[in-house]
Design a protein around this motif. Structure first.
Motif, PDB file in Angstrom:
ATOM      1  N   ALA A   5     -11.128   5.070   6.811  1.00  0.00           N
ATOM      2  CA  ALA A   5     -11.241   3.612   6.972  1.00  0.00           C
ATOM      3  C   ALA A   5     -11.357   3.328   8.474  1.00  0.00           C
ATOM      4  CB  ALA A   5     -10.013   2.923   6.391  1.00  0.00           C
ATOM      5  N   VAL A  21      -7.560  -1.537  -3.449  1.00  0.00           N
ATOM      6  CA  VAL A  21      -7.824  -0.207  -4.012  1.00  0.00           C
ATOM      7  C   VAL A  21      -6.961  -0.071  -5.264  1.00  0.00           C
ATOM      8  CG1 VAL A  21      -7.752   2.282  -3.627  1.00  0.00           C
ATOM      9  CG2 VAL A  21      -8.283   0.739  -1.715  1.00  0.00           C
ATOM     10  N   ARG A  29       0.848  -1.201   0.000  1.00  0.00           N
ATOM     11  CA  ARG A  29       0.000   0.000   0.000  1.00  0.00           C
ATOM     12  C   ARG A  29       0.880   1.247   0.000  1.00  0.00           C
ATOM     13  NH1 ARG A  29      -2.926   0.319   5.852  1.00  0.00           N
ATOM     14  NH2 ARG A  29      -3.985   2.025   4.822  1.00  0.00           N
ATOM     15  N   TYR A  85      -4.911   8.874  -0.786  1.00  0.00           N
ATOM     16  CA  TYR A  85      -4.207   8.249  -1.901  1.00  0.00           C
ATOM     17  C   TYR A  85      -3.909   9.375  -2.875  1.00  0.00           C
ATOM     18  CZ  TYR A  85      -5.842   3.704  -0.163  1.00  0.00           C
ATOM     19  OH  TYR A  85      -6.081   2.600   0.618  1.00  0.00           O
ATOM     20  N   HIS A 112      -9.056   5.844  10.687  1.00  0.00           N
ATOM     21  CA  HIS A 112      -8.079   6.839  10.234  1.00  0.00           C
ATOM     22  C   HIS A 112      -8.509   7.449   8.908  1.00  0.00           C
ATOM     23  CE1 HIS A 112      -6.480   4.059   7.202  1.00  0.00           C
ATOM     24  NE2 HIS A 112      -6.096   3.195   8.120  1.00  0.00           N
ATOM     25  N   TYR A 149      -3.710   0.119  -2.885  1.00  0.00           N
ATOM     26  CA  TYR A 149      -3.604  -0.818  -1.763  1.00  0.00           C
ATOM     27  C   TYR A 149      -3.932  -2.186  -2.339  1.00  0.00           C
ATOM     28  CZ  TYR A 149      -4.049  -2.255   3.217  1.00  0.00           C
ATOM     29  OH  TYR A 149      -3.885  -2.840   4.452  1.00  0.00           O
ATOM     30  N   VAL A 194     -15.609   1.922   5.133  1.00  0.00           N
ATOM     31  CA  VAL A 194     -14.832   2.941   4.426  1.00  0.00           C
ATOM     32  C   VAL A 194     -15.807   4.009   3.957  1.00  0.00           C
ATOM     33  CG1 VAL A 194     -13.016   3.408   2.747  1.00  0.00           C
ATOM     34  CG2 VAL A 194     -13.366   1.064   3.552  1.00  0.00           C
ATOM     35  N   SER A 230     -10.493   9.353   2.198  1.00  0.00           N
ATOM     36  CA  SER A 230     -11.475   8.440   2.789  1.00  0.00           C
ATOM     37  C   SER A 230     -11.224   8.310   4.288  1.00  0.00           C
ATOM     38  CB  SER A 230     -11.353   7.054   2.140  1.00  0.00           C
ATOM     39  OG  SER A 230     -10.024   6.588   2.271  1.00  0.00           O
ATOM     40  N   ARG A 262      -7.364  11.150  -3.536  1.00  0.00           N
ATOM     41  CA  ARG A 262      -8.543  10.372  -3.100  1.00  0.00           C
ATOM     42  C   ARG A 262      -8.532  10.327  -1.578  1.00  0.00           C
ATOM     43  NH1 ARG A 262      -9.518   4.970  -1.389  1.00  0.00           N
ATOM     44  NH2 ARG A 262     -11.074   3.755  -2.558  1.00  0.00           N
ATOM     45  N   HIS A 270      -6.135  -7.530   0.004  1.00  0.00           N
ATOM     46  CA  HIS A 270      -5.855  -7.947   1.389  1.00  0.00           C
ATOM     47  C   HIS A 270      -7.164  -8.219   2.116  1.00  0.00           C
ATOM     48  CE1 HIS A 270      -6.770  -3.662   1.717  1.00  0.00           C
ATOM     49  NE2 HIS A 270      -7.123  -3.898   2.975  1.00  0.00           N
ATOM     50  N   TRP A 296     -12.765   0.426  11.785  1.00  0.00           N
ATOM     51  CA  TRP A 296     -13.041  -0.945  12.202  1.00  0.00           C
ATOM     52  C   TRP A 296     -13.765  -0.967  13.533  1.00  0.00           C
ATOM     53  CZ3 TRP A 296      -8.607   0.884  10.033  1.00  0.00           C
ATOM     54  CH2 TRP A 296      -8.317   0.372   8.767  1.00  0.00           C
ATOM     55  N   ASP A 324      -8.875  -7.494   5.960  1.00  0.00           N
ATOM     56  CA  ASP A 324      -8.607  -6.649   7.129  1.00  0.00           C
ATOM     57  C   ASP A 324      -8.422  -7.478   8.397  1.00  0.00           C
ATOM     58  OD1 ASP A 324      -8.734  -4.405   5.581  1.00  0.00           O
ATOM     59  OD2 ASP A 324     -10.742  -3.810   6.217  1.00  0.00           O
ATOM     60  N   TYR A 355     -16.233   7.753   2.066  1.00  0.00           N
ATOM     61  CA  TYR A 355     -15.497   8.465   1.017  1.00  0.00           C
ATOM     62  C   TYR A 355     -15.808   9.963   0.974  1.00  0.00           C
ATOM     63  CZ  TYR A 355     -14.468   3.744  -0.452  1.00  0.00           C
ATOM     64  OH  TYR A 355     -14.040   2.437  -0.466  1.00  0.00           O
ATOM     65  N   HIS A 359     -10.133  -7.414  -0.464  1.00  0.00           N
ATOM     66  CA  HIS A 359     -10.430  -6.211  -1.260  1.00  0.00           C
ATOM     67  C   HIS A 359      -9.131  -5.502  -1.616  1.00  0.00           C
ATOM     68  CE1 HIS A 359     -10.538  -5.278   3.034  1.00  0.00           C
ATOM     69  NE2 HIS A 359     -10.062  -4.075   2.737  1.00  0.00           N
ATOM     70  N   LEU A 389     -12.532   0.762  -5.228  1.00  0.00           N
ATOM     71  CA  LEU A 389     -12.360  -0.351  -4.297  1.00  0.00           C
ATOM     72  C   LEU A 389     -12.993  -1.582  -4.944  1.00  0.00           C
ATOM     73  CD1 LEU A 389     -11.840  -1.530  -1.360  1.00  0.00           C
ATOM     74  CD2 LEU A 389     -14.226  -0.922  -0.920  1.00  0.00           C
TER      75      LEU A 389
HETATM   76  O1  LIG Z   1     -10.053   3.086   0.715  1.00  0.00           O
HETATM   77  C1  LIG Z   1     -10.620   2.035   0.458  1.00  0.00           C
HETATM   78  O2  LIG Z   1     -11.499   1.956  -0.417  1.00  0.00           O
HETATM   79  C2  LIG Z   1     -10.239   0.769   1.214  1.00  0.00           C
HETATM   80  C3  LIG Z   1      -9.099   0.931   2.184  1.00  0.00           C
HETATM   81  C4  LIG Z   1      -8.709  -0.350   2.870  1.00  0.00           C
HETATM   82  O3  LIG Z   1      -8.968  -1.411   2.400  1.00  0.00           O
HETATM   83  C5  LIG Z   1      -8.032  -0.313   4.176  1.00  0.00           C
HETATM   84  O4  LIG Z   1      -7.602   0.781   4.618  1.00  0.00           O
HETATM   85  O5  LIG Z   1      -7.886  -1.390   4.805  1.00  0.00           O
END
Ligand SMILES: O=C(O)CCC(=O)C(=O)O
Ligand SMILES: [Fe+2]
Length: 218
Positions: free
Chosen positions: A201, A190, A72, A118, A114, A124, A142, A199, A197, A127, A203, A129, A144, A188, A157
């Motif tokens: 992200a 990116v 990433r 990008y 966080h 990215y 996520v 976003s 870009r 992977h 959890w 998560d 946006y 998933h 994504l």
């Molecule tokens: O920004 C995204 O669309 C996904 C980001 C992501 O997969 C991550 O930060 O684990």
């Protein structure tokens, strides 16, 4: 502009819809996720802080975090909750946490997130998560922050169903939209972005004390 102090509540219907979709499909894509003013303030904060506070994203555990630019290349900044828009976003996700626990007994314990940036060429790679039973991350989200995103900008994504080579879902990172999915189910990636870009992200996690293996995410 609506003041940031305005009380914001997640509609019960929205939480019902998210809960139903998670049970049926394991993911949900939502447009107009936040009140417009809050999405705007988060976008401005992300843009403002990107050049001064964001740092290259790490991969791995707490004390052994390495920057792996093969996997990433984005830059990130964990929320501290110190600004009004961050507080409001954390509050929103807290309401979601409580709502999902009530409906699905998921035992979600906390939420961390966080900002990500990008810049041109950033990506990215594919992977997961979380790995089943080995992480306290349960639900990925996520959100946006990109007005007027179009196809030529790349940066989609891609969400996969397990090992399937072709994506289940292609997500354009449109302003005020969100995707929420089960962290240990959907690999998933990116795709390389051709524009800035932004976003958030995040959890939702179960209590690491009770997880079989502790896998801190930051
Ligand atoms: O920004 C995204 O669309 C996904 C980001 C992501 O997969 C991550 O930060 O684990
Ligand atoms: Fe991810």
């Amino acid at each position: 502009m609506t003041p940031i102090t305005e009380h914001t509540n997640l509609e019960a219907q929205l939480i019902d819809d998210i809960a139903d979709a998670l049970v049926q499909h394991g993911f949900i894509r939502l447009q107009h996720f936040l009140p417009e003013w809050l999405a705007n303030q988060l976008m401005h904060e992300a843009k403002h802080l990107a050049s001064i506070e964001f740092t290259p994203a790490g991969i791995g555990r707490n004390n052994n975090q390495q920057i792996n630019s093969q996997v990433r290349t984005d830059s990130t900044m964990w929320f501290s909750g110190n600004s009004a828009p961050q507080k409001a976003y954390l509050d929103w996700m807290e309401q979601l946490r409580m709502g999902l626990n009530k409906r699905l007994f998921m035992g979600l314990f906390d939420f961390e997130c966080h900002f990500s940036h990008y810049s041109i060429g950033d990506f990215y790679q594919r992977h997961l998560d979380a790995f089943k039973g080995r992480s306290n991350r349960i639900l990925s989200s996520v959100f946006y922050l990109n007005p007027h995103w179009n196809k030529n900008n790349g940066g989609e994504l891609l969400l996969y169903a397990g090992e399937q080579p072709s994506p289940l879902l292609t997500v354009s990172p449109d302003f005020n939209s969100c995707i929420i999915f089960l962290s240990d189910v959907f690999p998933h990636e990116v795709l390389a972005s051709r524009c800035d870009r932004f976003s958030i992200a995040g959890w939702h996690r179960v209590n690491s004390q009770s997880a079989e293996h502790v896998d801190p995410s930051k």
